[in-house]
Write a protein that holds these residues in place. Structure first.
Motif, PDB file in Angstrom:
ATOM      1  N   LEU A 128       0.826  -1.211   0.000  1.00  0.00           N
ATOM      2  CA  LEU A 128       0.000   0.000   0.000  1.00  0.00           C
ATOM      3  C   LEU A 128       0.856   1.255   0.000  1.00  0.00           C
ATOM      4  CD1 LEU A 128      -2.709  -1.131   2.583  1.00  0.00           C
ATOM      5  CD2 LEU A 128      -3.018  -0.870   0.109  1.00  0.00           C
ATOM      6  N   ASP A 129       1.956   1.204   0.714  1.00  0.00           N
ATOM      7  CA  ASP A 129       2.868   2.352   0.754  1.00  0.00           C
ATOM      8  C   ASP A 129       3.516   2.560  -0.615  1.00  0.00           C
ATOM      9  OD1 ASP A 129       4.580   4.383   1.446  1.00  0.00           O
ATOM     10  OD2 ASP A 129       5.762   3.203   2.854  1.00  0.00           O
ATOM     11  N   ARG A 130       3.991   1.458  -1.213  1.00  0.00           N
ATOM     12  CA  ARG A 130       4.742   1.546  -2.471  1.00  0.00           C
ATOM     13  C   ARG A 130       3.841   1.857  -3.669  1.00  0.00           C
ATOM     14  NH1 ARG A 130       6.410  -3.108  -2.195  1.00  0.00           N
ATOM     15  NH2 ARG A 130       5.125  -4.154  -3.760  1.00  0.00           N
ATOM     16  N   LYS A 131       2.689   1.210  -3.737  1.00  0.00           N
ATOM     17  CA  LYS A 131       1.836   1.327  -4.929  1.00  0.00           C
ATOM     18  C   LYS A 131       0.839   2.485  -4.860  1.00  0.00           C
ATOM     19  CE  LYS A 131       3.354  -2.258  -7.246  1.00  0.00           C
ATOM     20  NZ  LYS A 131       4.016  -2.103  -8.567  1.00  0.00           N
ATOM     21  N   ALA A 132       0.424   2.830  -3.641  1.00  0.00           N
ATOM     22  CA  ALA A 132      -0.628   3.843  -3.535  1.00  0.00           C
ATOM     23  C   ALA A 132      -0.223   5.029  -2.674  1.00  0.00           C
ATOM     24  CB  ALA A 132      -1.899   3.200  -2.977  1.00  0.00           C
ATOM     25  N   GLY A 133       0.972   4.997  -2.130  1.00  0.00           N
ATOM     26  CA  GLY A 133       1.410   6.092  -1.276  1.00  0.00           C
ATOM     27  C   GLY A 133       0.628   6.190   0.016  1.00  0.00           C
ATOM     28  N   ILE A 134       0.047   5.064   0.451  1.00  0.00           N
ATOM     29  CA  ILE A 134      -0.741   5.028   1.689  1.00  0.00           C
ATOM     30  C   ILE A 134       0.120   4.392   2.780  1.00  0.00           C
ATOM     31  CG2 ILE A 134      -2.802   4.133   2.822  1.00  0.00           C
ATOM     32  CD1 ILE A 134      -4.099   4.040   0.016  1.00  0.00           C
ATOM     33  N   ARG A 135       0.517   5.183   3.740  1.00  0.00           N
ATOM     34  CA  ARG A 135       1.399   4.698   4.804  1.00  0.00           C
ATOM     35  C   ARG A 135       0.589   4.554   6.087  1.00  0.00           C
ATOM     36  NH1 ARG A 135       7.040   7.469   4.873  1.00  0.00           N
ATOM     37  NH2 ARG A 135       6.983   6.363   2.866  1.00  0.00           N
ATOM     38  N   ILE A 136       0.391   3.330   6.502  1.00  0.00           N
ATOM     39  CA  ILE A 136      -0.404   3.045   7.702  1.00  0.00           C
ATOM     40  C   ILE A 136       0.554   2.689   8.839  1.00  0.00           C
ATOM     41  CG2 ILE A 136      -2.159   1.535   8.703  1.00  0.00           C
ATOM     42  CD1 ILE A 136      -3.182   1.153   5.785  1.00  0.00           C
ATOM     43  N   PRO A 137       0.547   3.438   9.927  1.00  0.00           N
ATOM     44  CA  PRO A 137       1.448   3.136  11.048  1.00  0.00           C
ATOM     45  C   PRO A 137       1.228   1.709  11.558  1.00  0.00           C
ATOM     46  CG  PRO A 137       0.422   5.281  11.349  1.00  0.00           C
ATOM     47  CD  PRO A 137      -0.277   4.634  10.193  1.00  0.00           C
ATOM     48  N   HIS A 138       2.321   1.026  11.852  1.00  0.00           N
ATOM     49  CA  HIS A 138       2.206  -0.360  12.314  1.00  0.00           C
ATOM     50  C   HIS A 138       3.416  -0.747  13.157  1.00  0.00           C
ATOM     51  CE1 HIS A 138       4.329  -0.414   8.422  1.00  0.00           C
ATOM     52  NE2 HIS A 138       5.000  -1.462   8.896  1.00  0.00           N
ATOM     53  N   SER A 139       3.220  -1.750  13.991  1.00  0.00           N
ATOM     54  CA  SER A 139       4.287  -2.243  14.859  1.00  0.00           C
ATOM     55  C   SER A 139       4.113  -3.740  15.050  1.00  0.00           C
ATOM     56  CB  SER A 139       4.233  -1.562  16.240  1.00  0.00           C
ATOM     57  OG  SER A 139       4.321  -0.162  16.133  1.00  0.00           O
ATOM     58  N   VAL A 140       5.222  -4.390  15.362  1.00  0.00           N
ATOM     59  CA  VAL A 140       5.213  -5.804  15.727  1.00  0.00           C
ATOM     60  C   VAL A 140       5.330  -5.908  17.239  1.00  0.00           C
ATOM     61  CG1 VAL A 140       6.634  -7.917  15.712  1.00  0.00           C
ATOM     62  CG2 VAL A 140       6.094  -6.737  13.562  1.00  0.00           C
ATOM     63  N   VAL A 141       4.548  -6.801  17.831  1.00  0.00           N
ATOM     64  CA  VAL A 141       4.741  -7.130  19.247  1.00  0.00           C
ATOM     65  C   VAL A 141       5.126  -8.607  19.316  1.00  0.00           C
ATOM     66  CG1 VAL A 141       2.265  -7.618  19.613  1.00  0.00           C
ATOM     67  CG2 VAL A 141       3.762  -7.163  21.566  1.00  0.00           C
ATOM     68  N   LEU A 142       6.222  -8.894  19.973  1.00  0.00           N
ATOM     69  CA  LEU A 142       6.635 -10.285  20.166  1.00  0.00           C
ATOM     70  C   LEU A 142       5.761 -10.887  21.251  1.00  0.00           C
ATOM     71  CD1 LEU A 142      10.498  -9.790  19.978  1.00  0.00           C
ATOM     72  CD2 LEU A 142       8.933 -10.449  18.155  1.00  0.00           C
ATOM     73  N   SER A 143       5.152 -12.032  20.967  1.00  0.00           N
ATOM     74  CA  SER A 143       4.150 -12.595  21.864  1.00  0.00           C
ATOM     75  C   SER A 143       4.579 -13.956  22.400  1.00  0.00           C
ATOM     76  CB  SER A 143       2.798 -12.719  21.149  1.00  0.00           C
ATOM     77  OG  SER A 143       2.873 -13.669  20.105  1.00  0.00           O
ATOM     78  N   ARG A 144       3.983 -14.303  23.550  1.00  0.00           N
ATOM     79  CA  ARG A 144       4.236 -15.576  24.217  1.00  0.00           C
ATOM     80  C   ARG A 144       5.723 -15.809  24.437  1.00  0.00           C
ATOM     81  NH1 ARG A 144      -0.439 -19.248  21.200  1.00  0.00           N
ATOM     82  NH2 ARG A 144      -2.166 -18.298  22.329  1.00  0.00           N
ATOM     83  N   VAL A 145       6.371 -14.751  24.871  1.00  0.00           N
ATOM     84  CA  VAL A 145       7.811 -14.804  25.099  1.00  0.00           C
ATOM     85  C   VAL A 145       8.075 -15.368  26.492  1.00  0.00           C
ATOM     86  CG1 VAL A 145       9.916 -13.433  25.321  1.00  0.00           C
ATOM     87  CG2 VAL A 145       8.227 -12.872  23.556  1.00  0.00           C
ATOM     88  N   ASN A 146       8.894 -16.394  26.582  1.00  0.00           N
ATOM     89  CA  ASN A 146       9.303 -16.919  27.887  1.00  0.00           C
ATOM     90  C   ASN A 146      10.126 -15.845  28.579  1.00  0.00           C
ATOM     91  OD1 ASN A 146      10.753 -18.233  30.015  1.00  0.00           O
ATOM     92  ND2 ASN A 146      10.308 -20.203  29.052  1.00  0.00           N
TER      93      ASN A 146
END
Length: 241
Positions: A128-146
């Motif tokens: 979406l960012d590359r083809k349409a110039g639409i930049r949606i904020p996003h993040s990864v959360v690491l889950s079920r971490v010992n």
């Protein structure tokens, strides 16, 4: 009002757990929260149906790609936060939901299969960012971490994300018995017995830090400008799906 979407196209990534932790922490801070349970497994809806009445919380189920835009726009005026819990499969809902979001959270466990499911979401956001110039904020959360062990696979996932310049939350979601008990007993984390001491207290601190980090990025006053949101072309999302 803020719309936060939890997405990973692989089931079992900890998506609903992360959504529930955020929702209940927001409620604890006196926010009004509407959850759109778009997962056909209905884990969030089942939790809410068995839980005691919780003020300032609404859970809507059976959300589809054809209805989600209307529902989100209507709920924006009534609630401080709209949280979308997407299916753990590839679905047209993914493109529709991210297009309506102020922030997309991608939970990923420390395994290659989970990383692949998360990568599909991240690939859509890059498209979406590359083809349409639409930049949606996003993040990864690491889950079920010992909390006591950092595995090789987890380190590899962290390294891969860093190389791709993907924002990773500083707070991972730890593997805690209390998080499983929330679903087993249909209770918010803070209403479980024993959470005032020991491992329960650690679970609460983890949830607090997780919610605070998201609020620093997506408080109601920091949401996307409505004029910018209105310029997002839904046809572009349908093409991407």
């Amino acid at each position: 009002m803020a719309v936060i979407t939890f997405a990973n196209t692989k089931g079992g990534a900890g998506k609903t757990t992360a959504a529930l932790l955020l929702a209940t922490e927001l409620l604890h801070r006196n926010h009004r929260v509407c959850v759109l349970d778009a997962d056909p497994q209905r884990w969030f809806s089942r939790w809410q149906e068995g839980a005691p009445l919780i003020p300032r919380l609404s859970v809507e189920t059976y959300v589809s790609a054809s209805t989600i835009q209307k529902i989100v726009h209507e709920r924006r005026q009534e609630w401080d936060f709209v949280i979308i819990d997407l299916p753990g499969i590839q679905s047209p809902l993914l493109a529709s939901a991210v297009g309506l979001s102020d922030h997309v959270i991608v939970p990923i466990q420390g395994s290659s299969m989970d990383a692949q499911g998360g990568a599909q979401v991240l690939d859509l956001l890059r498209y979406l960012d590359r083809k349409a110039g639409i930049r949606i904020p996003h993040s990864v959360v690491l889950s079920r971490v010992n909390p006591a062990i950092t595995t090789r696979s987890m380190s590899a996932v962290k390294r891969l994300l860093a190389e791709q310049q993907i924002n990773v939350l500083d707070t991972p979601i730890s593997e805690r018995a209390a998080y499983r008990e929330m679903f087993d007993l249909n209770r918010p984390l803070r209403k479980l017995e024993g959470t005032a001491t020991g491992s329960g207290e650690k679970a609460i601190r983890n949830a607090e830090a997780f919610a605070s980090e998201i609020l620093a990025m997506v408080a109601p006053g920091k949401t996307l400008d409505r004029s910018l949101m209105s310029r997002r072309n839904m046809a572009c999302y349908e093409t991407a799906a």
